[in-house]
Motif scaffolding. Structure first.
Motif, PDB file in Angstrom:
ATOM      1  N   PRO A  93       0.821  -1.217   0.000  1.00 56.39           N
ATOM      2  CA  PRO A  93       0.000   0.000   0.000  1.00 56.39           C
ATOM      3  C   PRO A  93       0.856   1.270   0.000  1.00 56.39           C
ATOM      4  O   PRO A  93       0.469   2.284  -0.573  1.00 56.39           O
ATOM      5  N   TYR A  94       2.043   1.191   0.608  1.00 58.16           N
ATOM      6  CA  TYR A  94       2.941   2.350   0.642  1.00 58.16           C
ATOM      7  C   TYR A  94       3.334   2.762  -0.776  1.00 58.16           C
ATOM      8  O   TYR A  94       3.269   3.943  -1.129  1.00 58.16           O
ATOM      9  N   LYS A  95       3.703   1.804  -1.613  1.00 61.68           N
ATOM     10  CA  LYS A  95       4.089   2.108  -2.992  1.00 61.68           C
ATOM     11  C   LYS A  95       2.895   2.627  -3.787  1.00 61.68           C
ATOM     12  O   LYS A  95       3.036   3.485  -4.662  1.00 61.68           O
ATOM     13  N   TYR A  96       1.722   2.112  -3.482  1.00 63.10           N
ATOM     14  CA  TYR A  96       0.507   2.578  -4.144  1.00 63.10           C
ATOM     15  C   TYR A  96       0.246   4.050  -3.814  1.00 63.10           C
ATOM     16  O   TYR A  96      -0.014   4.862  -4.714  1.00 63.10           O
ATOM     17  N   ILE A  97       0.329   4.401  -2.528  1.00 64.25           N
ATOM     18  CA  ILE A  97       0.111   5.789  -2.102  1.00 64.25           C
ATOM     19  C   ILE A  97       1.177   6.696  -2.718  1.00 64.25           C
ATOM     20  O   ILE A  97       0.879   7.809  -3.169  1.00 64.25           O
ATOM     21  N   CYS A 147       5.883  14.390   1.506  1.00 62.68           N
ATOM     22  CA  CYS A 147       6.642  14.528   2.758  1.00 62.68           C
ATOM     23  C   CYS A 147       5.981  13.768   3.912  1.00 62.68           C
ATOM     24  O   CYS A 147       6.659  13.345   4.845  1.00 62.68           O
ATOM     25  N   SER A 148       4.668  13.597   3.848  1.00 66.86           N
ATOM     26  CA  SER A 148       3.939  12.919   4.928  1.00 66.86           C
ATOM     27  C   SER A 148       3.996  11.400   4.820  1.00 66.86           C
ATOM     28  O   SER A 148       3.765  10.699   5.803  1.00 66.86           O
ATOM     29  N   ILE A 149       4.273  10.899   3.627  1.00 64.30           N
ATOM     30  CA  ILE A 149       4.223   9.450   3.417  1.00 64.30           C
ATOM     31  C   ILE A 149       5.328   8.712   4.173  1.00 64.30           C
ATOM     32  O   ILE A 149       5.056   7.725   4.860  1.00 64.30           O
ATOM     33  N   PRO A 160      -5.342  -0.096   7.034  1.00 63.92           N
ATOM     34  CA  PRO A 160      -6.084   0.451   5.889  1.00 63.92           C
ATOM     35  C   PRO A 160      -6.651   1.851   6.150  1.00 63.92           C
ATOM     36  O   PRO A 160      -6.791   2.635   5.213  1.00 63.92           O
ATOM     37  N   ALA A 161      -6.947   2.172   7.407  1.00 59.56           N
ATOM     38  CA  ALA A 161      -7.501   3.503   7.717  1.00 59.56           C
ATOM     39  C   ALA A 161      -6.514   4.610   7.346  1.00 59.56           C
ATOM     40  O   ALA A 161      -6.913   5.693   6.903  1.00 59.56           O
ATOM     41  N   VAL A 162      -5.222   4.338   7.503  1.00 55.49           N
ATOM     42  CA  VAL A 162      -4.198   5.333   7.147  1.00 55.49           C
ATOM     43  C   VAL A 162      -4.160   5.504   5.624  1.00 55.49           C
ATOM     44  O   VAL A 162      -4.012   6.618   5.120  1.00 55.49           O
ATOM     45  N   VAL A 163      -4.327   4.411   4.891  1.00 59.83           N
ATOM     46  CA  VAL A 163      -4.393   4.471   3.427  1.00 59.83           C
ATOM     47  C   VAL A 163      -5.589   5.338   3.014  1.00 59.83           C
ATOM     48  O   VAL A 163      -5.485   6.170   2.110  1.00 59.83           O
ATOM     49  N   LEU A 164      -6.704   5.160   3.705  1.00 59.49           N
ATOM     50  CA  LEU A 164      -7.903   5.949   3.415  1.00 59.49           C
ATOM     51  C   LEU A 164      -7.639   7.441   3.603  1.00 59.49           C
ATOM     52  O   LEU A 164      -8.056   8.263   2.782  1.00 59.49           O
ATOM     53  N   VAL A 165      -6.935   7.806   4.658  1.00 58.52           N
ATOM     54  CA  VAL A 165      -6.606   9.223   4.909  1.00 58.52           C
ATOM     55  C   VAL A 165      -5.761   9.781   3.769  1.00 58.52           C
ATOM     56  O   VAL A 165      -6.017  10.885   3.273  1.00 58.52           O
ATOM     57  N   PHE A 166      -4.778   9.011   3.321  1.00 52.17           N
ATOM     58  CA  PHE A 166      -3.932   9.484   2.219  1.00 52.17           C
ATOM     59  C   PHE A 166      -4.701   9.534   0.897  1.00 52.17           C
ATOM     60  O   PHE A 166      -4.428  10.400   0.060  1.00 52.17           O
ATOM     61  N   ILE A 169      -6.430  12.869   1.099  1.00 49.93           N
ATOM     62  CA  ILE A 169      -5.488  13.965   0.813  1.00 49.93           C
ATOM     63  C   ILE A 169      -5.194  14.033  -0.680  1.00 49.93           C
ATOM     64  O   ILE A 169      -5.141  15.113  -1.273  1.00 49.93           O
ATOM     65  N   TRP A 170      -5.026  12.872  -1.312  1.00 49.83           N
ATOM     66  CA  TRP A 170      -4.779  12.820  -2.754  1.00 49.83           C
ATOM     67  C   TRP A 170      -5.943  13.422  -3.540  1.00 49.83           C
ATOM     68  O   TRP A 170      -5.742  14.176  -4.501  1.00 49.83           O
ATOM     69  N   THR A 171      -7.172  13.110  -3.122  1.00 51.80           N
ATOM     70  CA  THR A 171      -8.357  13.655  -3.792  1.00 51.80           C
ATOM     71  C   THR A 171      -8.392  15.172  -3.679  1.00 51.80           C
ATOM     72  O   THR A 171      -8.687  15.869  -4.659  1.00 51.80           O
TER      73      THR A 171
END
Length: 198
Positions: A93-97, A147-149, A160-166, A169-171
């Motif tokens: 998920p990190y690489k995806y974000i 910078c936040s990633i 997964p909740a952290v992925v949702l937050v990012f 932010i992306w949106t």
């Protein structure tokens, strides 16, 4: 920029003439031009640019805000959900974000192209165009996300909740890039109409 400063000088001449109606046009022009030394012109340019940047930022926040209200917010929520669901198809998920936030830079390419293509209109610079400089948008939200990633690398891979937050932010980043592109085009079209430029 020359046309904008000319407008400023003409306005100053009108004000000076209203205060001194007995003077001739040449006298008014001479007195007004004396007022505008090189440092004063630079100060006027700096002040005007600051006003334009503030107006642009206000317009951009207002435009993004309209997409965060009903019914347009439904599209944003849908985009967050889709981007979040897609994350489950990736091993990391990190690489995806990371890829999501890199995509903001790619989405900003038309913004950069349009700015460089129209930076000067008929060979003339305009403060209104320079104040909607795309680098401010490009280095804004995408940079904050990038910078936040890294500090949340482990959390992104585990929760997964952290992925949702990012994804959220992306949106918002997409909204800022899209609104910057729209405002830039609008600003250039306004200048072309105002000064009758092709």
């Amino acid at each position: 920029m020359q046309l904008e400063l000319t407008d400023h000088m003409v306005t100053s001449m009108e004000e000076f003439w209203e205060q001194n109606p007995e003077l001739s046009f040449e006298q008014v022009k001479e007195n007004t031009f004396k007022k505008f030394t090189k440092p004063e012109l630079k100060a006027i340019e700096k002040q005007r640019k600051q006003i334009l940047v503030e107006e642009y930022n206000k317009q951009q926040r207002k435009m993004v805000g309209t997409y965060l209200k009903f019914p347009k917010i439904m599209g944003c929520i849908l985009l967050v959900i889709i981007s979040f669901k897609v994350s489950f198809y990736f091993d990391s998920p990190y690489k995806y974000i990371l890829a999501l936030f890199w995509s903001l830079y790619v989405l900003a390419i038309p913004l950069l192209y349009f700015f460089h293509k129209n930076r000067k209109i008929n060979g003339k610079r305009f403060l209104a165009i320079e104040s909607v400089h795309p680098y401010l948008t490009i280095m804004g939200v995408p940079q904050i996300g990038m910078c936040s990633i890294n500090p949340f690398k482990e959390e992104i891979n585990q929760y997964p909740a952290v992925v949702l937050v990012f994804c959220l932010i992306w949106t918002v980043g997409i909204l800022f890039v899209a609104s910057a592109t729209y405002l830039q085009k609008q600003s250039i079209n306004t200048i072309r109409k105002q000064y009758l430029l092709s």
